[in-house]
Design an enzyme around this catalytic site. Structure first.
Site, short mmCIF file in Angstrom:
data_model
loop_
_atom_site.label_atom_id
_atom_site.label_comp_id
_atom_site.label_asym_id
_atom_site.label_seq_id
_atom_site.Cartn_x
_atom_site.Cartn_y
_atom_site.Cartn_z
N GLY A 42 0.84 -1.19 0.00
CA GLY A 42 0.00 0.00 0.00
C GLY A 42 0.87 1.24 0.00
N GLN A 96 2.85 9.95 1.40
CA GLN A 96 4.17 9.31 1.38
C GLN A 96 4.99 9.74 0.17
OE1 GLN A 96 2.41 5.15 2.13
NE2 GLN A 96 4.40 5.07 3.14
N CYS A 128 6.38 -0.06 7.26
CA CYS A 128 5.90 1.10 6.52
C CYS A 128 7.02 1.55 5.59
CB CYS A 128 5.54 2.22 7.49
SG CYS A 128 4.98 3.73 6.68
N LEU A 129 6.66 1.85 4.34
CA LEU A 129 7.66 2.30 3.38
C LEU A 129 8.28 3.64 3.79
CD1 LEU A 129 5.81 1.37 0.05
CD2 LEU A 129 7.76 0.17 1.09
N HIS A 162 -3.91 0.89 7.92
CA HIS A 162 -2.59 1.53 7.83
C HIS A 162 -2.63 2.72 6.86
CE1 HIS A 162 1.98 1.10 7.79
NE2 HIS A 162 1.76 1.92 6.77
N GLU A 163 -3.21 2.50 5.67
CA GLU A 163 -3.24 3.56 4.65
C GLU A 163 -4.14 4.72 5.10
OE1 GLU A 163 -0.99 3.49 2.50
OE2 GLU A 163 -0.52 1.41 2.98
N HIS A 214 -2.44 6.99 7.34
CA HIS A 214 -1.54 7.92 6.64
C HIS A 214 -2.28 9.19 6.21
CE1 HIS A 214 2.41 6.18 6.19
NE2 HIS A 214 1.94 5.04 5.73
#
Ligand code: ZN
Length: 197
Positions: free
Chosen positions: A53, A58, A116-117, A158-159, A162
């Site tokens: 995701g 991000q 997480c990226l 999670h997304e 963000h």
């Protein structure tokens, strides 16, 4: 190999945009060339990063838009077939969520390591609802309601975090926080077991 021209830079923890409230998009904006291009760039960036995701903040855009795709093949965090089944991780086709809102959370929660990226190289245990129901717009600006369970429900939570300036760090079991290298080295649970509640 040359860099893909469609690849965006993924911002890392400390970038102010990761802590901002993202703004919603109108259906008209979603259909604009700019947003359609952004979606395409984000898809390529997500695939290149081998993530599941990616939210617009991000990549520096404070917009309520995220892309999701999970091949359910273990990548950055090594997991066995057994763990994969426990996580209820199944393939999720590429799709876009815009202005998502969580309508319902299951009372039942599950705790797994996630990453997480934008917090590259680390992982921690995070407790999340096992299933959620989400209302959003899709890549054409059409309303959708998603009922998700297991790992897909985790990705959505999670997304959506963000898009409200929240990171898993805000929800993690701090004592489980680990570098990915050490997670692989010690296999997480066995050595970095959090205190039992
Ligand atoms: Zn993330």
């Amino acid at each position: 190999m040359p860099n893909s021209p469609l690849r965006l830079k993924i911002g890392q923890i400390g970038e102010p945009v990761l802590r901002q409230q993202a703004r919603p998009l109108s259906a008209e904006e979603i259909l604009s060339r700019d947003i359609q291009d952004l979606i395409e760039y984000m898809r390529e960036t997500l695939r290149d990063a081998a993530g599941v995701g990616l939210a617009a903040p991000q990549v520096g855009q404070p917009l309520q838009l995220a892309v999701i795709e999970d091949s359910a093949v273990p990548q950055s965090i090594p997991v066995s077939a057994e763990e994969l089944a426990a996580q209820e991780r199944v393939p999720v086709l590429f799709h876009v969520i815009v202005n998502p809102e969580i309508l319902a959370y299951s009372e039942e929660t599950v705790t797994f390591y996630e990453g997480c990226l934008s917090v590259a190289g680390f992982t921690a245990k995070v407790e999340r609802a096992r299933s959620v129901q989400v209302a959003c717009l899709d890549h054409r600006g059409e309303p959708r309601v998603i009922a998700a369970r297991g790992w897909y429900a985790r990705i959505l939570q999670h997304e959506i975090d963000h898009l409200h300036g929240r990171l898993y760090l805000d929800r993690m079991d701090c004592r489980s926080f680990s570098t990915l290298d050490n997670y692989k080295r010690f296999r997480g649970d066995r050595v970095l077991a959090p205190p039992a509640a």
